[in-house]
Write an enzyme that holds these catalytic residues in place. Sequence first.
Site, PDB file in Angstrom:
ATOM      1  N   HIS A 170      -8.608  -6.642   2.737  1.00 32.82           N
ATOM      2  CA  HIS A 170      -9.538  -6.419   1.633  1.00 32.82           C
ATOM      3  C   HIS A 170      -8.748  -6.136   0.363  1.00 32.82           C
ATOM      4  O   HIS A 170      -7.611  -5.693   0.414  1.00 32.82           O
ATOM      5  CB  HIS A 170     -10.516  -5.273   1.939  1.00 32.82           C
ATOM      6  CG  HIS A 170      -9.862  -3.960   2.226  1.00 32.82           C
ATOM      7  ND1 HIS A 170      -9.195  -3.689   3.416  1.00 32.82           N
ATOM      8  CD2 HIS A 170      -9.774  -2.826   1.486  1.00 32.82           C
ATOM      9  CE1 HIS A 170      -8.736  -2.448   3.383  1.00 32.82           C
ATOM     10  NE2 HIS A 170      -9.068  -1.904   2.221  1.00 32.82           N
ATOM     11  N   HIS A 186      -8.919  -4.180  -3.331  1.00 32.51           N
ATOM     12  CA  HIS A 186      -9.563  -3.174  -4.175  1.00 32.51           C
ATOM     13  C   HIS A 186      -9.569  -3.685  -5.606  1.00 32.51           C
ATOM     14  O   HIS A 186      -8.535  -4.117  -6.124  1.00 32.51           O
ATOM     15  CB  HIS A 186      -8.773  -1.861  -4.155  1.00 32.51           C
ATOM     16  CG  HIS A 186      -8.746  -1.176  -2.838  1.00 32.51           C
ATOM     17  ND1 HIS A 186      -9.567  -0.121  -2.535  1.00 32.51           N
ATOM     18  CD2 HIS A 186      -7.983  -1.397  -1.732  1.00 32.51           C
ATOM     19  CE1 HIS A 186      -9.321   0.290  -1.308  1.00 32.51           C
ATOM     20  NE2 HIS A 186      -8.359  -0.481  -0.799  1.00 32.51           N
TER      21      HIS A 186
END
Length: 136
Positions: A99, A101
């Site tokens: 993922h 940010h």
Amino acid sequence: MEKDVFCKIIDGEIPAHVVYEDNDVIAILDISQVTKGHTLVIPKKHYDTFLATPNEIMHKVMDVAQKIGQVMIDRLHAKGVNILTNCYEAAGQTVPHFHVHVIPRYEHGDGFILEMKNNAEDINLPALCNSIKTNL
């Protein structure tokens, strides 16, 4: 293997504040807002880290991260944005699912600290460069 929290969100087992979704990528507000608008961009298919993610999916994730960062500057009036990913626990990765940010920055001292110190004094930069370059 037990599903990680992002797989559970993607499968609809855990609610999330979804800001973007397509066939390959979902973007959600981070439940732990480092700054107002902190968003996670996640591939729907599970890959442990950025390093294990196929280029096509990685590019899709980064395209979405870029769009979200642009909106943060334009609409949330952020003064800057950090776009980052962590690979493995030693680098701060807490969920073993790739993922990115996207963290809007409003002012220096806004609560998010990203400190990079110069630790090059005892490092042989030419040898290090050669070691990386010859293995690419």
